[in-house]
Design a protein around this motif. Structure first.
Motif, PDB file in Angstrom:
ATOM      1  N   MET A 142      66.183  54.520  25.002  1.00 54.59           N
ATOM      2  CA  MET A 142      65.218  53.308  24.348  1.00 54.59           C
ATOM      3  C   MET A 142      65.086  52.226  24.445  1.00 54.59           C
ATOM      4  N   THR A 143      65.847  51.860  23.501  1.00 54.35           N
ATOM      5  CA  THR A 143      65.591  50.094  23.247  1.00 54.35           C
ATOM      6  C   THR A 143      66.248  49.223  24.250  1.00 54.35           C
ATOM      7  N   ALA A 144      66.611  49.717  25.365  1.00 48.01           N
ATOM      8  CA  ALA A 144      67.332  48.513  25.971  1.00 48.01           C
ATOM      9  C   ALA A 144      66.190  47.686  27.027  1.00 48.01           C
ATOM     10  N   PRO A 145      64.672  48.032  27.633  1.00 49.88           N
ATOM     11  CA  PRO A 145      64.154  47.434  27.420  1.00 49.88           C
ATOM     12  C   PRO A 145      63.915  46.378  26.879  1.00 49.88           C
ATOM     13  N   ALA A 146      63.539  46.571  25.754  1.00 45.75           N
ATOM     14  CA  ALA A 146      63.273  45.018  24.852  1.00 45.75           C
ATOM     15  C   ALA A 146      64.136  44.201  24.949  1.00 45.75           C
ATOM     16  N   ALA A 147      65.374  44.623  24.788  1.00 49.88           N
ATOM     17  CA  ALA A 147      66.527  44.218  24.861  1.00 49.88           C
ATOM     18  C   ALA A 147      66.920  42.398  25.926  1.00 49.88           C
ATOM     19  N   PHE A 148      66.009  43.530  27.280  1.00 48.49           N
ATOM     20  CA  PHE A 148      66.087  42.392  28.593  1.00 48.49           C
ATOM     21  C   PHE A 148      65.437  41.624  28.562  1.00 48.49           C
ATOM     22  N   ALA A 149      64.055  42.256  28.095  1.00 49.48           N
ATOM     23  CA  ALA A 149      63.190  41.205  27.861  1.00 49.48           C
ATOM     24  C   ALA A 149      63.427  40.004  27.967  1.00 49.48           C
ATOM     25  N   ALA A 150      61.961  39.210  28.529  1.00 43.08           N
ATOM     26  CA  ALA A 150      62.525  37.398  28.715  1.00 43.08           C
ATOM     27  C   ALA A 150      61.367  36.850  28.992  1.00 43.08           C
ATOM     28  N   GLU A 151      60.797  35.828  27.873  1.00 40.46           N
ATOM     29  CA  GLU A 151      59.471  35.095  28.329  1.00 40.46           C
ATOM     30  C   GLU A 151      59.811  34.268  29.564  1.00 40.46           C
ATOM     31  N   ARG A 152      58.789  34.763  30.598  1.00 40.33           N
ATOM     32  CA  ARG A 152      58.490  33.913  31.923  1.00 40.33           C
ATOM     33  C   ARG A 152      57.630  32.519  32.027  1.00 40.33           C
ATOM     34  N   THR A 153      57.996  32.005  32.856  1.00 46.78           N
ATOM     35  CA  THR A 153      56.768  30.773  32.724  1.00 46.78           C
ATOM     36  C   THR A 153      56.535  31.513  35.073  1.00 46.78           C
ATOM     37  N   ILE A 154      54.720  31.043  35.163  1.00 45.96           N
ATOM     38  CA  ILE A 154      54.796  32.036  36.411  1.00 45.96           C
ATOM     39  C   ILE A 154      53.215  31.174  37.060  1.00 45.96           C
ATOM     40  N   THR A 155      52.831  30.149  37.672  1.00 50.30           N
ATOM     41  CA  THR A 155      52.186  29.560  38.436  1.00 50.30           C
ATOM     42  C   THR A 155      51.065  30.234  39.736  1.00 50.30           C
ATOM     43  N   PHE A 156      50.292  30.634  39.474  1.00 47.93           N
ATOM     44  CA  PHE A 156      49.394  31.275  40.351  1.00 47.93           C
ATOM     45  C   PHE A 156      48.051  30.246  40.866  1.00 47.93           C
ATOM     46  N   ALA A 157      47.875  30.519  41.971  1.00 49.82           N
ATOM     47  CA  ALA A 157      46.769  29.774  42.979  1.00 49.82           C
ATOM     48  C   ALA A 157      45.516  30.664  42.784  1.00 49.82           C
ATOM     49  N   VAL A 158      44.637  30.321  42.242  1.00 42.33           N
ATOM     50  CA  VAL A 158      42.978  31.061  42.052  1.00 42.33           C
ATOM     51  C   VAL A 158      42.412  30.425  42.657  1.00 42.33           C
ATOM     52  N   ASP A 159      41.769  31.628  42.856  1.00 41.98           N
ATOM     53  CA  ASP A 159      40.632  32.106  44.162  1.00 41.98           C
ATOM     54  C   ASP A 159      38.883  31.071  43.554  1.00 41.98           C
ATOM     55  N   ASN A 160      38.047  31.126  43.991  1.00 40.59           N
ATOM     56  CA  ASN A 160      36.845  31.268  43.687  1.00 40.59           C
ATOM     57  C   ASN A 160      36.506  29.832  42.262  1.00 40.59           C
ATOM     58  N   MET A 161      37.394  29.196  41.753  1.00 36.41           N
ATOM     59  CA  MET A 161      37.000  28.292  40.825  1.00 36.41           C
ATOM     60  C   MET A 161      36.040  27.492  41.169  1.00 36.41           C
ATOM     61  N   THR A 162      34.839  27.064  40.773  1.00 28.82           N
ATOM     62  CA  THR A 162      33.819  26.411  41.484  1.00 28.82           C
ATOM     63  C   THR A 162      32.270  25.406  40.523  1.00 28.82           C
ATOM     64  N   CYS A 163      33.266  25.869  39.214  1.00 25.04           N
ATOM     65  CA  CYS A 163      32.489  25.159  38.364  1.00 25.04           C
ATOM     66  C   CYS A 163      33.522  25.023  36.782  1.00 25.04           C
ATOM     67  N   ALA A 164      32.638  24.447  36.368  1.00 27.99           N
ATOM     68  CA  ALA A 164      33.375  23.710  35.387  1.00 27.99           C
ATOM     69  C   ALA A 164      33.535  24.982  33.800  1.00 27.99           C
ATOM     70  N   SER A 165      33.186  25.945  33.740  1.00 31.13           N
ATOM     71  CA  SER A 165      33.487  27.226  34.190  1.00 31.13           C
ATOM     72  C   SER A 165      34.172  28.200  33.777  1.00 31.13           C
ATOM     73  N   CYS A 166      34.576  28.154  35.173  1.00 29.73           N
ATOM     74  CA  CYS A 166      35.267  28.597  36.022  1.00 29.73           C
ATOM     75  C   CYS A 166      36.536  28.817  35.478  1.00 29.73           C
ATOM     76  N   PRO A 167      37.394  27.605  34.965  1.00 26.34           N
ATOM     77  CA  PRO A 167      39.177  27.519  34.217  1.00 26.34           C
ATOM     78  C   PRO A 167      38.984  28.355  33.332  1.00 26.34           C
ATOM     79  N   TYR A 168      37.678  28.275  31.643  1.00 28.68           N
ATOM     80  CA  TYR A 168      38.123  28.813  31.148  1.00 28.68           C
ATOM     81  C   TYR A 168      37.699  30.357  31.251  1.00 28.68           C
ATOM     82  N   ILE A 169      37.197  30.983  32.140  1.00 29.86           N
ATOM     83  CA  ILE A 169      36.951  32.537  32.400  1.00 29.86           C
ATOM     84  C   ILE A 169      37.920  33.175  32.468  1.00 29.86           C
TER      85      ILE A 169
END
Length: 98
Positions: free
Chosen positions: A15-42
Motif C-alpha cells: 500500500m505504501t509502495a506507490p508513494a515511495a516511487f513518486a517523483a517530481e516531474r516537469t512537462i511542457t504543454f503546447a496550449v491552444d486558444n490563447m488569444t488575449c492577455a487574460s488567457c495565460p492566467y486562466i
C-alpha cells in the motif's frame, strides 16, 4: 499469529509502495486558444488547481505551459484535461525528470 503478522506487513508495504516511487516531474504543454492577455492566467489557474501540481509557468508568446507536479498524485492527462475544461486544449511537448 506469525503468518497474520507477515500478511499485515506485506499488505502495508504494498500500500505504501506507490508513494515511495513518486517523483517530481516537469512537462511542457503546447496550449491552444490563447488569444488575449487574460488567457495565460486562466490556463495557469486551471492547471494549478489539479492536486499534485506544484508550479505552473505559462508563456503567452510561446503558447506553452510548463508544469511541475508530483507524479504520485497526478499525471499529464489530468493536467491537460483541466486546461481543456477551461477552454484551452493542451498537449504534452516535452518532459523532464521522467
Amino acid at each position: 499469529m506469525k503468518k497474520t503478522l507477515s500478511a499485515v506487513a506485506l499488505i502495508a508495504s504494498v500500500m505504501t509502495a506507490p508513494a515511495a516511487f513518486a517523483a517530481e516531474r516537469t512537462i511542457t504543454f503546447a496550449v491552444d486558444n490563447m488569444t488575449c492577455a487574460s488567457c495565460p492566467y486562466i490556463v495557469k489557474t486551471s492547471m494549478a488547481a489539479v492536486p499534485g501540481v506544484t508550479k505552473v509557468a505559462v508563456s503567452f508568446e510561446a503558447k506553452t505551459a510548463t508544469v511541475t507536479f508530483d507524479d504520485g498524485k497526478t499525471n499529464p492527462d489530468a493536467i491537460a484535461a483541466a486546461s481543456m475544461n477551461a477552454g484551452y486544449p493542451a498537449r504534452p511537448t516535452q518532459q523532464q525528470g521522467s
